[in-house]
Design a protein around this motif. Structure first.
Motif, short mmCIF file in Angstrom:
data_model
loop_
_atom_site.label_atom_id
_atom_site.label_comp_id
_atom_site.label_asym_id
_atom_site.label_seq_id
_atom_site.Cartn_x
_atom_site.Cartn_y
_atom_site.Cartn_z
N ILE A 6 32.27 42.84 34.77
CA ILE A 6 32.29 44.25 35.17
C ILE A 6 31.24 44.46 36.26
O ILE A 6 30.10 44.02 36.14
N CYS A 7 31.64 45.16 37.30
CA CYS A 7 30.67 45.52 38.33
C CYS A 7 29.81 46.68 37.82
O CYS A 7 30.33 47.76 37.53
N THR A 8 28.53 46.44 37.70
CA THR A 8 27.63 47.46 37.16
C THR A 8 27.16 48.46 38.21
O THR A 8 26.55 49.47 37.88
N THR A 9 27.44 48.16 39.48
CA THR A 9 26.97 49.06 40.53
C THR A 9 28.09 49.92 41.12
O THR A 9 27.86 50.66 42.09
N CYS A 10 29.28 49.82 40.55
CA CYS A 10 30.38 50.64 41.05
C CYS A 10 30.14 52.12 40.76
O CYS A 10 29.66 52.49 39.69
N ARG A 11 30.50 52.92 41.73
CA ARG A 11 30.45 54.37 41.59
C ARG A 11 31.85 54.92 41.78
O ARG A 11 32.69 54.29 42.42
N ALA A 48 26.27 42.75 39.80
CA ALA A 48 26.13 43.79 40.82
C ALA A 48 27.08 43.49 41.96
O ALA A 48 26.94 42.48 42.64
N CYS A 49 28.09 44.32 42.11
CA CYS A 49 29.04 44.32 43.22
C CYS A 49 30.01 43.14 43.23
O CYS A 49 29.62 41.98 43.34
N LEU A 50 31.28 43.48 43.14
CA LEU A 50 32.37 42.52 43.30
C LEU A 50 33.02 42.68 44.68
O LEU A 50 34.09 42.14 44.93
N MET A 51 32.38 43.44 45.55
CA MET A 51 32.83 43.68 46.92
C MET A 51 34.15 44.44 47.00
O MET A 51 34.95 44.22 47.91
N GLY A 52 34.33 45.33 46.05
CA GLY A 52 35.48 46.23 46.10
C GLY A 52 35.02 47.66 45.97
O GLY A 52 35.68 48.50 45.37
N CYS A 53 33.87 47.91 46.57
CA CYS A 53 33.13 49.17 46.36
C CYS A 53 33.97 50.43 46.61
O CYS A 53 33.75 51.45 45.97
N GLU A 54 34.93 50.36 47.51
CA GLU A 54 35.72 51.55 47.85
C GLU A 54 36.76 51.90 46.79
O GLU A 54 37.37 52.97 46.85
N CYS A 57 35.83 51.88 39.63
CA CYS A 57 35.13 50.73 39.04
C CYS A 57 36.00 49.47 39.07
O CYS A 57 37.20 49.54 38.87
N ASN A 58 35.33 48.36 39.28
CA ASN A 58 36.02 47.09 39.38
C ASN A 58 35.64 46.14 38.25
O ASN A 58 34.54 46.21 37.70
N ALA A 59 36.58 45.23 37.97
CA ALA A 59 36.36 44.22 36.95
C ALA A 59 37.18 42.99 37.30
O ALA A 59 38.15 43.09 38.06
#
Ligand code: FES
Length: 120
Positions: A6-11, A48-54, A57-59
């Motif tokens: 899980i990306c913990t930095t996704c907003r 932190a960050c899976l590079m799908g920030c846009e 949430c990503n996993a």
């Protein structure tokens, strides 16, 4: 072992622009850990960050020798976490990581972003 990352930095939503407060990904990680706790063979980790920030949430769901799947556009809710863990359980039970569409939990439909074949 199947791992849910899980990306913990996704907003999500407005927080993506303001970057204020705790990222939704933090809560998504905790909810995914709870959802997967009763599922044997599943582990959950945060990065932190899976590079799908846009489209957070990503996993990602992965296991040695299996296709890796990246999912996104989650809000990080309990329902999202349950759907993700449910899909990961089916993935873990499969030989290749391929889960027939008819078995997908409703909550993961429309959330697949990418798949990566296993290395030889
Ligand atoms: S912050 Fe989650 S993918 Fe970049």
């Amino acid at each position: 072992m199947t791992t849910i990352t899980i990306c913990t930095t996704c907003r999500t939503g407005k927080d993506r622009e303001t970057k204020l407060g705790t990222p939704a990904g933090e809560a998504f990680l905790q909810r995914a850990q709870s959802a997967a706790a009763s599922e044997p063979g599943l582990s959950v980790r945060g990065v932190a960050c899976l590079m799908g920030c846009e489209h957070g949430c990503n996993a990602a769901i992965t296991a040695t020798g299996k296709m890796t799947y990246v999912l996104g556009r989650f809000d990080g809710t309990n329902e999202d976490a349950e759907a993700l863990a449910g899909y990961a359980r089916l993935y873990a039970e499969s030989d290749t990581g391929s889960v027939p569409y008819r078995q997908w939990p409703t909550g993961v439909k429309g959330h697949f972003v990418a798949r990566v074949p296993p290395v030889d």
